[in-house]
Design a protein around this motif. Structure first.
Motif, mmCIF file in Angstrom:
data_model
loop_
_atom_site.group_PDB
_atom_site.id
_atom_site.type_symbol
_atom_site.label_atom_id
_atom_site.label_comp_id
_atom_site.label_asym_id
_atom_site.label_seq_id
_atom_site.Cartn_x
_atom_site.Cartn_y
_atom_site.Cartn_z
ATOM 1 N N LEU A 60 2.678 -2.749 -10.345
ATOM 2 C CA LEU A 60 2.811 -2.636 -8.986
ATOM 3 C C LEU A 60 3.463 -1.312 -8.251
ATOM 4 N N LEU A 61 4.606 -1.235 -8.951
ATOM 5 C CA LEU A 61 5.221 -0.180 -8.424
ATOM 6 C C LEU A 61 4.906 1.148 -8.657
ATOM 7 N N ALA A 62 4.303 1.477 -9.870
ATOM 8 C CA ALA A 62 3.691 2.753 -10.256
ATOM 9 C C ALA A 62 2.277 2.913 -9.448
ATOM 10 N N GLU A 63 1.791 1.963 -9.350
ATOM 11 C CA GLU A 63 0.243 2.049 -8.735
ATOM 12 C C GLU A 63 0.654 2.189 -7.096
ATOM 13 N N ASP A 64 1.799 1.577 -6.529
ATOM 14 C CA ASP A 64 1.868 2.094 -5.222
ATOM 15 C C ASP A 64 2.274 3.598 -4.967
ATOM 16 N N GLU A 99 1.084 5.803 -7.156
ATOM 17 C CA GLU A 99 -0.142 6.664 -7.496
ATOM 18 C C GLU A 99 -1.105 6.568 -6.280
ATOM 19 N N SER A 100 -1.110 5.561 -5.378
ATOM 20 C CA SER A 100 -2.197 5.311 -4.267
ATOM 21 C C SER A 100 -1.865 6.000 -2.970
ATOM 22 N N GLY A 101 -0.618 6.469 -2.804
ATOM 23 C CA GLY A 101 0.066 7.137 -1.886
ATOM 24 C C GLY A 101 0.631 6.293 -0.918
ATOM 25 N N ARG A 102 0.377 4.766 -1.008
ATOM 26 C CA ARG A 102 0.863 3.984 -0.356
ATOM 27 C C ARG A 102 2.265 4.026 0.245
ATOM 28 N N ASN A 103 3.178 4.038 -0.870
ATOM 29 C CA ASN A 103 4.671 4.306 -0.924
ATOM 30 C C ASN A 103 5.336 3.200 -0.141
ATOM 31 N N GLU A 104 4.950 2.217 -0.383
ATOM 32 C CA GLU A 104 5.329 0.720 0.320
ATOM 33 C C GLU A 104 6.954 0.333 -0.583
ATOM 34 N N TYR A 105 6.894 0.908 -1.541
ATOM 35 C CA TYR A 105 8.336 0.330 -2.186
ATOM 36 C C TYR A 105 9.148 1.713 -2.471
ATOM 37 N N THR A 106 9.211 2.593 -1.609
ATOM 38 C CA THR A 106 10.039 3.795 -1.969
ATOM 39 C C THR A 106 11.442 3.690 -1.329
ATOM 40 N N ASN A 107 11.676 2.608 -0.490
ATOM 41 C CA ASN A 107 12.943 2.249 -0.101
ATOM 42 C C ASN A 107 13.816 1.152 -0.681
ATOM 43 N N SER A 108 15.183 1.232 -0.642
ATOM 44 C CA SER A 108 15.881 0.328 -1.467
ATOM 45 C C SER A 108 15.859 -1.225 -0.748
ATOM 46 N N LYS A 109 15.650 -1.396 0.453
ATOM 47 C CA LYS A 109 15.468 -2.586 0.870
ATOM 48 C C LYS A 109 14.199 -3.257 0.554
ATOM 49 N N LYS A 110 13.188 -2.553 0.531
ATOM 50 C CA LYS A 110 11.894 -3.154 -0.101
ATOM 51 C C LYS A 110 12.027 -3.325 -1.517
ATOM 52 N N LEU A 111 12.307 -2.680 -2.395
ATOM 53 C CA LEU A 111 12.797 -2.874 -3.636
ATOM 54 C C LEU A 111 13.623 -4.118 -3.868
ATOM 55 N N SER A 112 14.750 -4.556 -3.148
ATOM 56 C CA SER A 112 15.661 -5.397 -3.239
ATOM 57 C C SER A 112 14.825 -6.725 -2.878
ATOM 58 N N GLU A 113 14.103 -6.571 -1.790
ATOM 59 C CA GLU A 113 13.137 -7.742 -1.553
ATOM 60 C C GLU A 113 12.272 -8.362 -2.722
#
Length: 408
Positions: A288-292, A294-308
């Protein structure tokens, strides 16, 4: 034929710093000292197979630097460390020591270590291992020494005094000078020297006042003119470093996972290119994180989202975000020894592989040659790699110091 200088390596680890110096073909290894057995076995193996040192098993002393009298004079039938003739024997055999290299374990100086320790690492014996390094320098009086450590040492105050002040005054008392402006000049990012990794380290060059007339002038020239000559024009990226290695395909079959098999691993002539075991949940997270990215969505590029995400998938909260995907078009983040516990902050950029780094990939990001083998368990390999000085940078350092030695 250029003169070769005699070198002693302290706190040698698996030998990354030494390997770089030997690659220059300008130094002879007199002896090395290391107390962890997998590292000792790895270094001995490297010296024997790559550098044809026939008596490497004797020259690499498996011993505790704190036991100085035995370290110098030898020891017999020790339950943990066996027997050795001691450092004095090998130094006398070589004639003299021109350079001593090494860096005491950095955990007590690292900011991460101090955060985890309730006493801020103030009571950690490793704060003072530099004193044993100093005592070896004082005994053999080399022309120069190289002391390597983490930037955290700049702010380490174990007993109310800055560790850098203790180090400076200690070496000054035995006739050696180091740079005045440590933070401004001695902090080096090895990515500028061809290592595919952002990794800042303190490199202290010490000069023997008996050999050098104006030590501060020579030291300043070293940091401002000599070592920068070895910088690369373009930094190496993660993909350039590891992109050609065979791809490992994740397995989602429950039966395979019961046998602790999580990836199909292609045949590979290069050692240690084998991922650690990951459960299906974690494989899905990595995918999920690598595909995020690759796709350019970059939904999980901040620490808050990663912690969630961590809380959602793992079911527990974490004060720090636990995941990081390496960017293929940039140098890697700093490779650290924590890799031996887990590799979640070193996720491969290819979502089809959905995994963390293999030891060989970590080794490449540390600029180890593919023929550098690691002796021990997979955890041992990760730990050795994370604690090492990148050999490619060490080679630059060795060449630069050779110029300094020619100033005599």
């Amino acid at each position: 034929m250029n003169k070769k200088y005699n070198l002693v390596d302290l706190f040698a680890g698996c030998g990354g710093l030494l390997d770089g110096f030997l690659q220059t073909n300008k130094y002879n290894e007199v002896a090395s000292v290391e107390w962890l057995k997998p590292q000792v076995n790895t270094l001995r193996n490297r010296l024997e197979t790559k550098w044809k040192v026939k008596d490497a098993s004797e020259r690499v002393l498996h011993f505790d630097m704190q036991r100085e009298e035995e370290l110098f004079n030898g020891w017999n039938n020790d339950e943990k460390f066996g027997s050795s003739k001691g450092l004095d024997h090998f130094v006398k055999e070589s004639g003299e020591v021109d350079i001593i290299i090494g860096g005491p374990p950095c955990q007590a100086y690292s900011l991460a270590g101090r955060v985890r320790d309730e006493n801020n690492m103030e009571n950690d014996y490793r704060n003072y291992l530099f004193e044993h390094y100093l005592n070896v320098v004082n005994r053999y009086k080399p022309k120069v020494f190289v002391f390597e450590n983490v930037p955290g040492m700049l702010s380490a105050i174990p007993d109310g005094t800055l560790i850098t002040d203790l180090i400076r005054s200690g070496f000054n008392s035995i006739g050696y000078d180091i740079v005045d402006d440590i933070k401004g000049l001695a902090q080096i990012d090895v990515s500028e020297y061809g290592v595919p990794q952002n990794r800042k380290r303190i490199i202290l060059l010490g000069l023997n006042r008996e050999y050098f007339k104006d030590t501060q002038e020579v030291i300043k020239k070293f940091y401002e003119q000599i070592i920068p000559k070895y910088k690369v024009e373009k930094k190496m990226t993660v993909k350039e470093a590891i992109g050609d290695l065979p791809k490992c395909k994740p397995i989602f079959d429950e039966e395979s996972h019961k046998k602790k098999k999580s990836y199909e691993i292609p045949e590979c002539s290069i050692s240690w290119h084998k991922p650690r075991y990951h459960n299906i949940r974690d494989i899905r997270i990595f995918e999920l994180l690598a595909e995020d990215l690759e796709s350019g969505r970059n939904e999980y590029t901040n620490s808050k989202k990663l912690s969630e995400l961590y809380e959602q998938k793992v079911g527990s909260k974490s004060p720090i975000h636990r995941y990081h995907v390496l960017r293929p078009d940039l140098p890697s983040t700093t490779i650290i020894a924590h890799l031996y516990k887990d590799g979640n902050r070193y996720i491969h950029y290819d979502s089809k592989q959905a995994r963390t780094l293999t030891p060989r990939e970590a080794a490449r990001l540390q600029s180890f040659d593919d023929d550098f083998d690691f002796i021990g368990t997979q955890g041992n390999a990760y730990q050795m790699i994370g604690n090492a000085v990148p050999p490619k940078f060490a080679r630059c350092l060795g060449n630069a110091i050779y110029e300094i030695l020619s100033f005599e």
